[in-house]
Write a protein that holds these residues in place. Structure first.
Motif, PDB file in Angstrom:
ATOM      1  N   ASN A  73       0.863  -1.174   0.000  1.00  0.00           N
ATOM      2  CA  ASN A  73       0.000   0.000   0.000  1.00  0.00           C
ATOM      3  C   ASN A  73       0.901   1.226   0.000  1.00  0.00           C
ATOM      4  O   ASN A  73       2.049   1.161   0.390  1.00  0.00           O
ATOM      5  N   ASN A  80      -2.366  -3.423  -7.309  1.00  0.00           N
ATOM      6  CA  ASN A  80      -1.638  -2.979  -6.132  1.00  0.00           C
ATOM      7  C   ASN A  80      -0.396  -2.156  -6.505  1.00  0.00           C
ATOM      8  O   ASN A  80       0.696  -2.391  -6.000  1.00  0.00           O
ATOM      9  N   ASP A  99      -5.724  -0.307  -7.877  1.00  0.00           N
ATOM     10  CA  ASP A  99      -5.921  -1.127  -6.683  1.00  0.00           C
ATOM     11  C   ASP A  99      -5.913  -2.610  -6.990  1.00  0.00           C
ATOM     12  O   ASP A  99      -5.462  -3.413  -6.174  1.00  0.00           O
TER      13      ASP A  99
END
Length: 150
Positions: free
Chosen positions: A82, A133, A130
């Motif tokens: 993240n 990632n 997303d």
């Protein structure tokens, strides 16, 4: 040098421009950020740059030459679990450094001794994917090039 059926010659301007842009980026970042053209990346690691040719547009035409504006999408991909503040700080420093590098290379001499000029990033877009990632920075890079000289 390759010849055309009409007896003229040509240069692979796309290859020359892409190779020079890749060289400028590789000289700046060395082995820390691999630079690829198209989909040639295999194991790119956690960050890389990809150059994707988009198109060219005729700007000026004359009997003795033509000027084209070439457009290349430049992508910086940063992979991570993240994007926390420290990673985002790294990405934003990288963006600023790369924009300064392109600004310092407004004119570039190509392998055929011609020049691309007015080289610039027209736009910068920051975003995430997303599903993959990754954090992706995309620039639209443009330059002018005079070719087909006679």
């Amino acid at each position: 040098m390759p010849t055309l059926s009409s007896g003229g010659t040509f240069e692979n301007n796309w290859k020359n421009i892409l190779d020079k842009l890749r060289s400028v980026l590789r000289n700046e970042y060395g082995n820390t950020v691999p630079v690829f053209i198209g989909d040639e990346e295999a194991n790119a690691g956690s960050q890389f740059i990809r150059l994707e040719p988009v198109g060219s547009e005729l700007v000026e035409y004359a009997v003795t030459s033509e000027i084209r504006e070439f457009t290349i999408n430049v992508y910086y991909v940063f992979s991570g679990a993240n994007v926390k503040k420290t990673a985002l700080d790294h990405i934003l420093r990288f963006v600023s450094r790369t924009e300064a590098l392109i600004h310092d290379n407004v004119t570039m001499t190509l392998s055929d001794n011609s020049s691309s000029y007015n080289c610039r990033f027209d736009s910068t877009e920051l975003g995430t994917d997303d599903e993959e990632n990754v954090y992706i920075v995309s620039w639209v890079w443009k330059c002018l090039h005079r070719a087909n000289l006679s």
